[in-house]
Design a protein around this motif. Structure first.
Motif, PDB file in Angstrom:
ATOM      1  N   THR A   1       0.829  -1.199   0.000  1.00 55.37           N
ATOM      2  CA  THR A   1       0.000   0.000   0.000  1.00 55.37           C
ATOM      3  C   THR A   1       0.862   1.247   0.000  1.00 55.37           C
ATOM      4  N   MET A   2       1.927   1.237   0.793  1.00 55.72           N
ATOM      5  CA  MET A   2       2.825   2.392   0.825  1.00 55.72           C
ATOM      6  C   MET A   2       3.453   2.623  -0.546  1.00 55.72           C
TER       7      MET A   2
ATOM      8  N   LEU B   1      -7.106   6.527   0.432  1.00 56.21           N
ATOM      9  CA  LEU B   1      -5.790   6.306  -0.169  1.00 56.21           C
ATOM     10  C   LEU B   1      -5.303   7.576  -0.866  1.00 56.21           C
ATOM     11  N   LEU B   2      -6.195   8.243  -1.605  1.00 55.00           N
ATOM     12  CA  LEU B   2      -5.831   9.477  -2.280  1.00 55.00           C
ATOM     13  C   LEU B   2      -5.495  10.562  -1.259  1.00 55.00           C
TER      14      LEU B   2
ATOM     15  N   GLN C   1      -4.470  10.078   1.849  1.00 53.99           N
ATOM     16  CA  GLN C   1      -3.234   9.686   2.537  1.00 53.99           C
ATOM     17  C   GLN C   1      -2.010  10.021   1.689  1.00 53.99           C
ATOM     18  N   ALA C   2      -2.181   9.978   0.376  1.00 57.49           N
ATOM     19  CA  ALA C   2      -1.084  10.312  -0.540  1.00 57.49           C
ATOM     20  C   ALA C   2      -0.941  11.818  -0.731  1.00 57.49           C
TER      21      ALA C   2
ATOM     22  N   MET D   1       0.859   4.230  -2.720  1.00 61.88           N
ATOM     23  CA  MET D   1       0.626   5.639  -2.399  1.00 61.88           C
ATOM     24  C   MET D   1       1.744   6.527  -2.932  1.00 61.88           C
ATOM     25  N   HIS D   2       2.987   6.058  -2.868  1.00 59.40           N
ATOM     26  CA  HIS D   2       4.099   6.823  -3.430  1.00 59.40           C
ATOM     27  C   HIS D   2       3.917   6.974  -4.939  1.00 59.40           C
ATOM     28  N   TRP D   3       3.469   5.904  -5.577  1.00 55.94           N
ATOM     29  CA  TRP D   3       3.232   5.929  -7.025  1.00 55.94           C
ATOM     30  C   TRP D   3       2.106   6.891  -7.371  1.00 55.94           C
ATOM     31  N   LEU D   4       1.038   6.875  -6.585  1.00 51.17           N
ATOM     32  CA  LEU D   4      -0.083   7.787  -6.811  1.00 51.17           C
ATOM     33  C   LEU D   4       0.359   9.237  -6.634  1.00 51.17           C
ATOM     34  N   ALA D   5       1.132   9.495  -5.585  1.00 53.33           N
ATOM     35  CA  ALA D   5       1.593  10.860  -5.327  1.00 53.33           C
ATOM     36  C   ALA D   5       2.428  11.375  -6.493  1.00 53.33           C
TER      37      ALA D   5
END
Length: 321
Positions: free
Chosen positions: A98-99, A124-125, A127-128, A102-106
């Motif tokens: 998940t981490m 998730l969005l 948190q990112a 989230m880095h990929w989404l950010a």
């Protein structure tokens, strides 16, 4: 060619993932029938080789996050996660996959990609860091947990879809239908989205307010719980914020602050919400006339209740029966 990437995490809600893929494949089929070159490329991506859905199914994604050198997607979609509480989401966020996601989404959010999520995936969005200062929605029963975690996000849990800049969020899990029609409209046009909705028998809705069950909204403020109980026991009677605060031995200002912190609304809207919730319950479960229902929840005539239902839910009282 529009590229749509579907991010799949362990615990993904099966129907939300299926709705995503089925709607996109329907759009591809409609576009193919019209002739011309392919216009949509759909691919799945995950942190691991295999991910496990909420129902225990295994899925091998088309791409691994660590192998994607540069994000070129027009849309990134995160289907709803099958987590029902803030505690389950905390455990999800602590996982390494998940981490990584989230880095990929950010990173993707810093580019040109538009990003969409429904239900608990909106967490998730947030948190990112993608929703700070933006409007958003999520599953209505997780609204209070969302507000507590992300005060910088402007949450409106009554709405099914909220778009703010490059981010599109949707409410509870099956609002993925509404989210997908919005995305298809964006990448393939309104006519294709309309045909998808007809082929798949999707009814578009503007609000999830009518589906909310007030007793399932998560908060732990004992004062607000006491206020709920008192309001529910006196729905048919005239009611003011001053009278409610007096019953709870609080000043109106303190009561307003507690209710706002726990529910995100003013005391007037809070009382109105309890009345509306009971009215909806009676309309859905009894044969009582609208006038009788109005009287039982504190309205002198049915006109005010009719207008309120229309404003909040976008439907007439008869639609609820």
């Amino acid at each position: 060619m529009k590229i749509i990437t579907v991010l799949v995490l362990d615990g993904v809600f099966d129907s939300s993932l299926s709705i995503t893929l089925d709607t996109l494949h329907a759009a591809q089929a409609i576009l193919a029938a019209r002739g011309g070159a392919p216009q949509l490329q759909v691919r799945t991506i995950a942190a691991k080789t295999y991910t496990t859905t909420g129902a225990g199914l295994r899925l091998k994604a088309d791409l691994r996050i660590k192998t994607v050198k540069q994000e070129v997607s027009d849309w990134i979609i995160v289907p709803g996660l099958g987590y029902r509480s803030d505690q389950e989401l905390s455990a999800c966020f602590a996982r390494s996959d998940t981490m990584q996601a989230m880095h990929w989404l950010a990173a993707a959010g810093a580019g040109t990609a538009k990003i969409a999520a429904s239900c608990s995936s909106a967490f998730l969005l947030a948190q990112a860091g993608l929703l700070n200062g933006r409007k958003a929605t999520t599953a209505w029963w997780l609204a209070q947990a969302f507000r507590a975690r992300y005060p910088a996000v402007i949450l409106d849990e009554a709405r099914i879809l909220v778009r703010d800049g490059p981010c599109l969020t949707a409410g509870a899990a099956l609002s993925q239908l509404d989210l997908m029609l919005a995305i298809v409209s964006d990448v393939a046009g309104e006519s294709v989205a309309h045909l998808c909705s007809r082929y798949l028998l999707i009814d578009q809705r503007s609000s999830q307010a009518r589906y909310m069950m007030r007793d399932h909204l998560e908060h732990e403020d004992q004062t607000v719980i006491a206020a709920e109980r008192w309001i529910d026991a006196h729905l048919a009677q005239p009611m003011t914020v001053t009278a409610l605060s007096s019953e709870l031995a609080l000043s109106p200002k303190t009561l307003a602050r507690r209710i706002k912190a726990a529910t995100g609304v003013s005391p007037i809207k809070f009382i109105q919400g309890r009345r509306l919730s009971q009215a909806t319950h009676l309309l859905e479960t009894t044969a009582l006339s609208i006038d009788t229902v109005a009287a039982q929840v504190g309205y002198q005539d049915s006109t005010a209740l009719r207008k309120l239902i229309k404003r909040e839910f976008g439907v007439t009282p008869s639609t609820l029966r």
